[in-house]
Design a protein around this motif. Structure first.
Motif, mmCIF file in Angstrom:
data_model
loop_
_atom_site.group_PDB
_atom_site.id
_atom_site.type_symbol
_atom_site.label_atom_id
_atom_site.label_comp_id
_atom_site.label_asym_id
_atom_site.label_seq_id
_atom_site.Cartn_x
_atom_site.Cartn_y
_atom_site.Cartn_z
ATOM 1 N N MET A 183 141.105 84.372 69.780
ATOM 2 C CA MET A 183 140.848 85.038 68.497
ATOM 3 C C MET A 183 141.797 84.570 67.403
ATOM 4 S SD MET A 183 139.735 88.900 69.524
ATOM 5 C CE MET A 183 141.326 89.385 70.127
ATOM 6 N N THR A 184 142.839 83.832 67.771
ATOM 7 C CA THR A 184 143.814 83.401 66.772
ATOM 8 C C THR A 184 143.997 81.881 66.793
ATOM 9 O OG1 THR A 184 145.635 83.855 68.332
ATOM 10 C CG2 THR A 184 145.046 85.603 66.772
ATOM 11 N N TRP A 185 144.661 81.367 67.796
ATOM 12 C CA TRP A 185 145.054 79.970 67.843
ATOM 13 C C TRP A 185 143.867 79.019 67.726
ATOM 14 C CZ3 TRP A 185 144.506 75.407 70.374
ATOM 15 C CH2 TRP A 185 145.512 74.466 70.181
ATOM 16 N N PHE A 188 133.550 78.736 60.945
ATOM 17 C CA PHE A 188 133.158 79.445 62.161
ATOM 18 C C PHE A 188 132.715 80.855 61.820
ATOM 19 C CE2 PHE A 188 137.772 79.459 61.700
ATOM 20 C CZ PHE A 188 138.079 80.816 61.682
ATOM 21 N N LEU A 189 131.944 81.438 62.716
ATOM 22 C CA LEU A 189 131.476 82.810 62.539
ATOM 23 C C LEU A 189 132.620 83.766 62.822
ATOM 24 C CD1 LEU A 189 127.987 82.754 64.297
ATOM 25 C CD2 LEU A 189 128.542 82.278 61.920
ATOM 26 N N GLY A 190 132.655 84.857 62.097
ATOM 27 C CA GLY A 190 133.680 85.872 62.332
ATOM 28 C C GLY A 190 134.837 85.747 61.377
ATOM 29 N N ASN A 191 135.819 86.576 61.629
ATOM 30 C CA ASN A 191 136.993 86.644 60.762
ATOM 31 C C ASN A 191 137.944 85.484 60.991
ATOM 32 O OD1 ASN A 191 136.269 89.118 59.571
ATOM 33 N ND2 ASN A 191 137.016 90.204 61.357
ATOM 34 N N LYS A 192 138.732 85.192 59.960
ATOM 35 C CA LYS A 192 139.805 84.205 60.078
ATOM 36 C C LYS A 192 140.883 84.780 60.993
ATOM 37 C CE LYS A 192 138.470 81.189 56.881
ATOM 38 N NZ LYS A 192 138.375 79.783 57.045
ATOM 39 N N MET A 242 131.072 76.520 64.025
ATOM 40 C CA MET A 242 131.506 76.856 65.378
ATOM 41 C C MET A 242 131.277 78.346 65.601
ATOM 42 S SD MET A 242 134.184 78.419 67.255
ATOM 43 C CE MET A 242 135.730 78.377 66.380
ATOM 44 N N VAL A 243 130.772 78.671 66.790
ATOM 45 C CA VAL A 243 130.587 80.069 67.182
ATOM 46 C C VAL A 243 131.614 80.371 68.274
ATOM 47 C CG1 VAL A 243 129.015 81.795 68.149
ATOM 48 C CG2 VAL A 243 128.131 79.967 66.672
#
Length: 174
Positions: free
Chosen positions: A117-119, A131-135, A107-108
């Motif tokens: 950015m969170t939920w 998914f791309l990016g930070n947890k 997932m992007v």
């Protein structure tokens, strides 16, 4: 022939009897429940990404999940205004079932609001979809300046003093 749940880029790769190579499914998560600004910003970024001429549409199949401001979801076949407008809306439970059917490989996230950015990252973590990016646990402190300052201070990092203002509780009227 097997029908793809991501209808936009589901053309068969081979016209002969050779087996069709399974493409990597990429689900772009778009929208916001916070406000129109975050919602529209998400579409600006996702459309720019989708318009990239260097995308490999042979190896990758691109799908789209749209989180509407009212919390409903839809799965447009493309990011055109027409396809986004005509995509059927559904509640989150149905959306989760649809995501499970699509079975994306990755997932992007294109959601820039706090929940995006969170939920929503947590949701995909629970669905075991990378998914791309930070947890979310890495992003969460950065979404709240007061929390970030408290965490840094607790770790011995000097931070400037400041006041946390809460609307209706700490401001004064003139």
């Amino acid at each position: 022939a097997q029908t793809s749940l991501c209808t936009f880029h589901s053309a068969r790769l081979s016209t002969n009897m050779a087996p069709v190579v399974e493409r990597t499914k990429v689900l772009h998560l778009i929208g916001s429940t916070k406000d129109e600004w975050y919602h529209d910003l998400s579409f600006v970024y996702s459309r720019a990404c989708d318009a990239c001429k260097d995308l490999d549409r042979v190896e990758f199949e691109f799908c789209y999940a749209h989180v509407h401001q009212d919390g409903m979801w839809s799965f447009p076949s493309t990011l055109s205004e027409e396809d986004v407008a005509k995509a059927d809306k559904m509640p989150i439970a149905s959306a989760i079932a649809r995501i499970t059917e699509i079975s994306p490989d990755v997932m992007v996230p294109h959601m820039f609001c706090n929940d995006g950015m969170t939920w929503y990252r947590t949701l995909f973590d629970l669905l075991k979809i990378p998914f791309l990016g930070n947890k979310e646990y890495a992003v969460w402190p950065a979404t709240d300046k007061a929390v970030t300052k408290q965490l840094l201070d607790a770790a011995g990092v000097q931070v400037p003093k400041g006041d946390l203002l809460v609307k209706g509780r700490t401001e004064t009227t003139s």
